[in-house]
Design a protein around this motif. Sequence first.
Motif, mmCIF file in Angstrom:
data_model
loop_
_atom_site.group_PDB
_atom_site.id
_atom_site.type_symbol
_atom_site.label_atom_id
_atom_site.label_comp_id
_atom_site.label_asym_id
_atom_site.label_seq_id
_atom_site.Cartn_x
_atom_site.Cartn_y
_atom_site.Cartn_z
ATOM 1 N N GLN A 299 7.184 6.601 -10.463
ATOM 2 C CA GLN A 299 6.535 6.835 -9.271
ATOM 3 C C GLN A 299 5.660 5.539 -9.160
ATOM 4 N N MET A 300 5.943 4.778 -7.910
ATOM 5 C CA MET A 300 4.977 3.667 -7.853
ATOM 6 C C MET A 300 4.091 3.894 -6.507
ATOM 7 N N ASN A 301 2.915 3.916 -6.614
ATOM 8 C CA ASN A 301 1.947 4.080 -5.464
ATOM 9 C C ASN A 301 1.292 2.622 -5.257
ATOM 10 N N SER A 302 0.378 2.349 -4.345
ATOM 11 C CA SER A 302 -0.231 1.357 -3.998
ATOM 12 C C SER A 302 0.441 -0.113 -4.333
ATOM 13 N N LEU A 303 1.583 -0.143 -3.620
ATOM 14 C CA LEU A 303 2.568 -1.198 -4.102
ATOM 15 C C LEU A 303 2.000 -2.345 -3.594
ATOM 16 N N LYS A 304 2.341 -3.632 -4.033
ATOM 17 C CA LYS A 304 1.853 -4.848 -3.656
ATOM 18 C C LYS A 304 3.153 -5.916 -3.503
ATOM 19 N N ASP B 207 -0.058 -3.873 -17.991
ATOM 20 C CA ASP B 207 -1.369 -4.053 -17.448
ATOM 21 C C ASP B 207 -1.268 -4.388 -15.674
ATOM 22 N N SER B 208 -0.226 -4.708 -15.319
ATOM 23 C CA SER B 208 0.032 -5.182 -14.108
ATOM 24 C C SER B 208 0.299 -3.831 -13.172
ATOM 25 N N VAL B 209 0.727 -2.623 -13.826
ATOM 26 C CA VAL B 209 0.993 -1.544 -12.943
ATOM 27 C C VAL B 209 0.241 -0.592 -13.444
ATOM 28 N N LYS B 210 -0.568 -0.685 -14.405
ATOM 29 C CA LYS B 210 -1.376 0.744 -15.014
ATOM 30 C C LYS B 210 -2.408 0.985 -13.767
ATOM 31 N N GLY B 211 -2.164 2.443 -13.781
ATOM 32 C CA GLY B 211 -3.122 3.150 -12.695
ATOM 33 C C GLY B 211 -2.271 3.250 -11.354
ATOM 34 N N ARG B 212 -1.365 2.553 -11.261
ATOM 35 C CA ARG B 212 -0.516 2.719 -9.715
ATOM 36 C C ARG B 212 0.777 3.432 -10.122
ATOM 37 N N PHE B 213 1.668 3.060 -11.274
ATOM 38 C CA PHE B 213 2.904 3.656 -11.484
ATOM 39 C C PHE B 213 2.682 4.663 -12.580
ATOM 40 N N THR B 214 3.746 5.783 -12.253
ATOM 41 C CA THR B 214 3.736 6.594 -13.336
ATOM 42 C C THR B 214 5.228 7.052 -13.860
ATOM 43 N N ILE B 215 5.484 6.855 -14.827
ATOM 44 C CA ILE B 215 6.636 7.314 -15.487
ATOM 45 C C ILE B 215 6.857 8.691 -16.112
ATOM 46 N N SER B 216 7.938 9.316 -15.758
ATOM 47 C CA SER B 216 7.979 10.720 -16.443
ATOM 48 C C SER B 216 9.748 10.932 -16.681
ATOM 49 N N ARG B 217 10.022 11.870 -17.052
ATOM 50 C CA ARG B 217 11.403 12.532 -17.449
ATOM 51 C C ARG B 217 11.433 13.672 -17.367
ATOM 52 N N ASP B 218 12.903 14.132 -16.970
ATOM 53 C CA ASP B 218 13.131 15.540 -16.842
ATOM 54 C C ASP B 218 14.442 15.658 -17.944
ATOM 55 N N GLY C 156 0.780 -1.193 -0.036
ATOM 56 C CA GLY C 156 0.075 0.114 -0.035
ATOM 57 C C GLY C 156 0.750 1.340 -0.061
ATOM 58 N N GLY C 157 2.159 1.172 0.244
ATOM 59 C CA GLY C 157 3.032 2.195 0.335
ATOM 60 C C GLY C 157 3.567 2.704 -1.230
ATOM 61 N N SER C 158 4.444 3.694 -0.806
ATOM 62 C CA SER C 158 4.787 4.182 -2.548
ATOM 63 C C SER C 158 6.364 4.323 -2.310
ATOM 64 N N LEU C 159 7.031 4.535 -3.536
ATOM 65 C CA LEU C 159 8.269 4.741 -3.874
ATOM 66 C C LEU C 159 8.503 5.476 -5.006
ATOM 67 N N ARG C 160 9.618 6.464 -5.216
ATOM 68 C CA ARG C 160 9.859 6.810 -6.405
ATOM 69 C C ARG C 160 11.323 6.659 -6.929
ATOM 70 N N LEU C 161 11.249 5.857 -7.855
ATOM 71 C CA LEU C 161 12.863 5.517 -8.419
ATOM 72 C C LEU C 161 13.211 6.420 -9.434
ATOM 73 N N SER C 162 14.433 6.846 -9.326
ATOM 74 C CA SER C 162 15.018 7.703 -10.305
ATOM 75 C C SER C 162 16.005 7.026 -10.967
ATOM 76 N N CYS C 163 16.273 7.418 -12.251
ATOM 77 C CA CYS C 163 17.509 7.039 -13.550
ATOM 78 C C CYS C 163 18.152 8.176 -13.906
ATOM 79 N N ALA C 164 19.421 8.416 -13.237
ATOM 80 C CA ALA C 164 20.158 9.499 -13.856
ATOM 81 C C ALA C 164 21.275 8.928 -14.950
ATOM 82 N N ALA C 165 20.974 9.701 -16.068
ATOM 83 C CA ALA C 165 21.699 9.400 -17.336
ATOM 84 C C ALA C 165 22.853 10.301 -17.563
ATOM 85 N N SER C 166 24.148 9.690 -18.047
ATOM 86 C CA SER C 166 25.090 10.318 -18.612
ATOM 87 C C SER C 166 24.989 10.828 -19.985
ATOM 88 N N GLY C 167 25.575 11.933 -20.381
ATOM 89 C CA GLY C 167 25.556 12.165 -21.968
ATOM 90 C C GLY C 167 24.629 13.110 -22.193
#
Length: 125
Positions: free
Chosen positions: A83-88, A63-74, A15-26
Amino acid sequence: QVQLVESGGGLVQAGGSLRLSCAASGRTFRSYAMGWFRQAPGKEREFVAGISWSGGGSTYYADSVKGRFTISRDNAKNTVYLQMNSLKPEDTANYFCAAQRAVIPGLGADDYNYWGQGTQVTVSS
């Protein structure tokens, strides 16, 4: 050449949340479609989410993460997020960031050119 470094994994209760980050070089980060994959022990690596290059106007989810996870980029920070919400408990896996020289992210691991080392996500019940 693109180098990817993931962070943000950890242990969280269901039920908790985590946010993963991925830093890219280049300097060409914006030219790559980006994806997140995960791999649990004894299982194949599976697609989780993907985002198109540059403006990141298009996103794709398993399909298994739709509605719970959100991918974004800066693109200014050369970083992609998950962004991972409602984790199982079944979300428990090693999560990998990947870059693909394409506009639209592929759904298969073989589509990607560069990979990070992964970050572990453990969801307790």
